[in-house]
Write an enzyme that holds these catalytic residues in place. Structure first.
Site, PDB file in Angstrom:
ATOM      1  CG  HIS A 138      -1.885   1.186   1.194  1.00 31.49           C
ATOM      2  ND1 HIS A 138      -3.180   1.271   0.752  1.00 31.49           N
ATOM      3  CD2 HIS A 138      -1.845   2.755   1.705  1.00 31.49           C
ATOM      4  CE1 HIS A 138      -3.849   2.384   0.977  1.00 31.49           C
ATOM      5  NE2 HIS A 138      -2.829   3.254   1.324  1.00 31.49           N
ATOM      6  CB  CYS A 139       2.174   3.314  -2.742  1.00 29.82           C
ATOM      7  SG  CYS A 139       3.313   4.613  -2.812  1.00 29.82           S
TER       8      CYS A 139
END
Length: 284
Positions: A138-139
């Protein structure tokens, strides 16, 4: 595969996206205004340099927007899981389909967080609240998960951010150490009166973006070549994941959804699933 909008309501993520957008907007506005256009008017640089900078900038913001809003591969509420053969089929067909269904069901598992069936190599994102196929991580900088359906856009974002930052640093350097001095400067304008300060800010942004993105981009390329995700690299099954026998052309083709290497750099297209053997095709 149609374009699906995926929104993540996370204040921290939107702040990170806003910072990246501000850096892009600042350099896209002031580098051409302070360097490229004045030197082009005095015939110090060709028009192709300006076109190149704007094309890279356009590809960078396009990949950012699409990676932020694209569906990373969220599993539906009721995924299509193979169970048994259809009614009316012959005994041989039933036996063959049941065997195929058993083999395919072995590629599924139960998520211990949402208690739903999911394909293996999927992962449950605690921030988004659902499982994502072949989730990499998850960025927060795109406020989205990086998964099977938008990983190619994330790689393009890393590449074009690196390239745009490099061009920004190159032009800022050439402004004072290579290009001829300008003879016509509109000193009454704010940007030209404070040119040195504004270009120093641009240089600082370029150094931070180029240095910060370099390690991330290198890690992403290493993962794709090894046919693994960041989550899998950090897991205890690292030794098994490193035994991939796929050639790098096939792993990249599966991520980008095409064997044509020139299309790997174009963010204005739709990705298609690629699940056929590669046969070491050597497309341009």
């Amino acid at each position: 595969m149609g374009l699906q909008i995926h929104l993540v309501y996370d204040l921290q993520g939107w702040c990170c996206v806003s910072i990246i957008t501000f850096v892009w907007l600042y350099n896209t506005l002031y580098v051409p205004k302070l360097i490229l256009f004045p030197h082009y008017e005095e015939q110090h640089i060709p028009a192709a340099v300006i076109v190149l900078y704007y094309m890279v900038s356009l590809c960078c913001i396009t990949s950012l927007v699409r990676a932020s809003f694209a569906d990373p591969g969220q599993l539906p509420q009721d995924p299509d899981i193979p169970y048994s053969a259809e009614s009316g089929a012959s005994w041989a067909e039933v036996k063959l389909e049941c065997r195929a269904g058993q083999e395919e069901r072995q590629l599924w598992e139960i998520c211990n967080k949402c208690n739903k069936m999911r394909p293996k190599r999927s992962h449950h994102c605690s921030r988004c609240g659902h499982c994502v196929r072949k989730m990499d991580h998850h960025c927060p900088w795109i406020n989205n998960c990086v998964g099977e359906d938008n990983h190619w856009l994330f790689l393009q974002l890393c590449f074009y951010t690196e390239l745009l930052s490099f061009l920004t640093l190159l032009f800022n350097f050439c402004q004072y150490y290579y290009l001829e001095p300008l003879t016509k400067v509109k000193e009454e304008l704010f940007v030209f009166r404070h040119e040195l300060a504004m270009l120093r800010i641009s240089t600082l942004m370029g150094i931070v973006m180029f240095g910060g993105m370099f390690g991330l981009f290198y890690g992403q390329l290493s993962n794709v070549i090894a046919d693994m995700t960041t989550i899998e690299r950090m897991s205890s099954n690292l030794d098994e994941m490193l035994k991939s026998s796929k050639p790098w052309q096939q792993t990249f083709s599966e991520v980008f959804g095409t064997r044509w290497k020139i299309l790997w750099f174009i963010p204005f297209r739709q990705r298609q699933q690629l699940r056929v053997s590669y046969h070491h095709a050597n497309h341009v």
